[in-house]
Each structure stands twice: as C-alpha cells, then as structure tokens.
Design an enzyme around this catalytic site. Structure first.
Site, PDB file in Angstrom:
ATOM      1  N   HIS A  10       0.819  -1.220   0.000  1.00 19.57           N
ATOM      2  CA  HIS A  10       0.000   0.000   0.000  1.00 19.57           C
ATOM      3  C   HIS A  10       0.853   1.272   0.000  1.00 19.57           C
ATOM      4  CE1 HIS A  10       0.786  -1.385   4.067  1.00 19.57           C
ATOM      5  NE2 HIS A  10       0.705  -0.138   4.478  1.00 19.57           N
ATOM      6  N   HIS A  99      27.725  -3.537 -10.274  1.00 23.32           N
ATOM      7  CA  HIS A  99      28.543  -4.332  -9.356  1.00 23.32           C
ATOM      8  C   HIS A  99      27.839  -5.587  -8.841  1.00 23.32           C
ATOM      9  CE1 HIS A  99      31.398  -0.778  -8.147  1.00 23.32           C
ATOM     10  NE2 HIS A  99      31.341  -0.987  -9.454  1.00 23.32           N
ATOM     11  N   ARG A 133      35.901  -8.167 -12.180  1.00 24.65           N
ATOM     12  CA  ARG A 133      36.144  -8.569 -10.788  1.00 24.65           C
ATOM     13  C   ARG A 133      34.855  -8.816 -10.014  1.00 24.65           C
ATOM     14  NH1 ARG A 133      36.279  -3.059 -10.878  1.00 24.65           N
ATOM     15  NH2 ARG A 133      35.526  -1.896  -9.052  1.00 24.65           N
TER      16      ARG A 133
HETATM   17  C1  RB5 Z   1       3.992  -0.176   5.686  1.00 25.99           C
HETATM   18  O1  RB5 Z   1       3.500   0.690   6.642  1.00 25.99           O
HETATM   19  C2  RB5 Z   1       5.494  -0.298   5.784  1.00 25.99           C
HETATM   20  O2  RB5 Z   1       5.857  -0.945   6.962  1.00 25.99           O
HETATM   21  C3  RB5 Z   1       6.048  -1.036   4.587  1.00 25.99           C
HETATM   22  O3  RB5 Z   1       5.668  -0.384   3.426  1.00 25.99           O
HETATM   23  C4  RB5 Z   1       7.547  -1.164   4.505  1.00 25.99           C
HETATM   24  O4  RB5 Z   1       8.192   0.039   4.739  1.00 25.99           O
HETATM   25  C5  RB5 Z   1       8.134  -2.273   5.236  1.00 25.99           C
HETATM   26  O5  RB5 Z   1       9.334  -2.551   5.160  1.00 25.99           O
END
Ligand code: RB5
Length: 151
Positions: A10, A99, A133
C-alpha cells in the site's frame, strides 16, 4: 521484448501506478503483481509473487516498492535466484546493476519523490552488469557458507 515485473504494498502503490506507464512507454511488457489500492496489505505476499515469477523466468527483471524498501528487499532476497537491491538514488541504482547484477530494483516509496523514482528505474534498466572482478563476487552470493557450530 523484455517483460518486467512490478509490485508494491500500500505504501508503494501510487508510485507503482506512476511507473507502470513509463515502463510501457520504454517498450517493456509489464506484469503487475499488485497491490491495487492503498488499502493496507502485507508486503511479503507481493514480494514472493514477483520473486517466484523471476525464478520461473516469467519476468526478466523486477521493480518492487514499499515504504522503506526494506520489507520488500528482505523478503525478495530469501529467494535463491533473486538479487534485489535497495536503490534510493540514481547512483545507487546504477551500482546495483554494475557491481551486483541486481535483477530486482527496490524503491523506498516514502523517501523519494516521483521524479526520483522514474530516474532510479530508468538507470536500473539501462545499466548492464560490469562483470570482471564483480563476476566471482556475484557467483559467491549463491553459494551457501559452511555453517560451523562450536560446542
Ligand atoms: C507499511 O506501513 C510499511 O511498513 C512497509 O511499506 C515497509 O516500509 C516495510 O518494510
């Protein structure tokens, strides 16, 4: 034509919606794994879908977004053939290709603006692995280290 997978939770949804038309304009096929609204979801549900598609060679590379990028990156990198790099600017996006031969670019949607996101994705997709490398280093990533437990 290369197929690119894209996914977000989201927190990354709106930026994903912005990036998808840009990828189409760049000539990529786009496979969108969701999410499809700003309703709260769990990022691993989406990260695993993209990683599975990459491992099954259904997509050539991927773009993943969440708030910090870390939830996506941590989950994606559980998959043996995924090299997901967290990129917060163009220079880092370029370096994860040069890299690390990263095959998924992870964006911290809550910490970059729309223009930065576009430029990061362009840099990721337009940069080739440098080899040299870096080749043996990248190969060593997928070799499990020997676990030594001292009693
Ligand atoms: C969502 O609130 C948030 O925790 C998620 O998008 C993310 O940042 C998690 O690593």
């Amino acid at each position: 034509m290369k197929t690119i997978g894209i996914t977000a939770d989201h927190a990354g949804y709106e930026m994903k919606e912005l990036l998808r038309p840009m990828l189409l304009e760049m000539g990529y096929n786009v496979r969108d794994f969701g999410t499809n609204s700003t309703a709260s979801v769990d990022y691993p549900d989406f990260a695993h879908q993209l990683a599975n598609a990459l491992e099954m060679k259904q997509v050539k590379a991927g773009i993943a977004l969440c708030g910090t990028g870390n939830g996506m990156a941590i989950t994606l990198n559980k998959h043996q053939h995924v090299r997901a790099g967290l990129a917060w600017n163009v220079q880092v996006a370029t370096l994860i290709r040069l890299h690390n031969d990263a095959n998924i670019c992870v964006l911290p949607a809550r910490f970059i603006d729309e223009n930065e996101a576009k430029e990061i994705v362009k840099a990721f997709l337009e940069t080739e692995f440098e080899g040299g490398r870096h080749t043996c280093r990248v190969e060593k990533i997928s070799i499990n280290g020997e676990l030594k437990v001292e009693n």
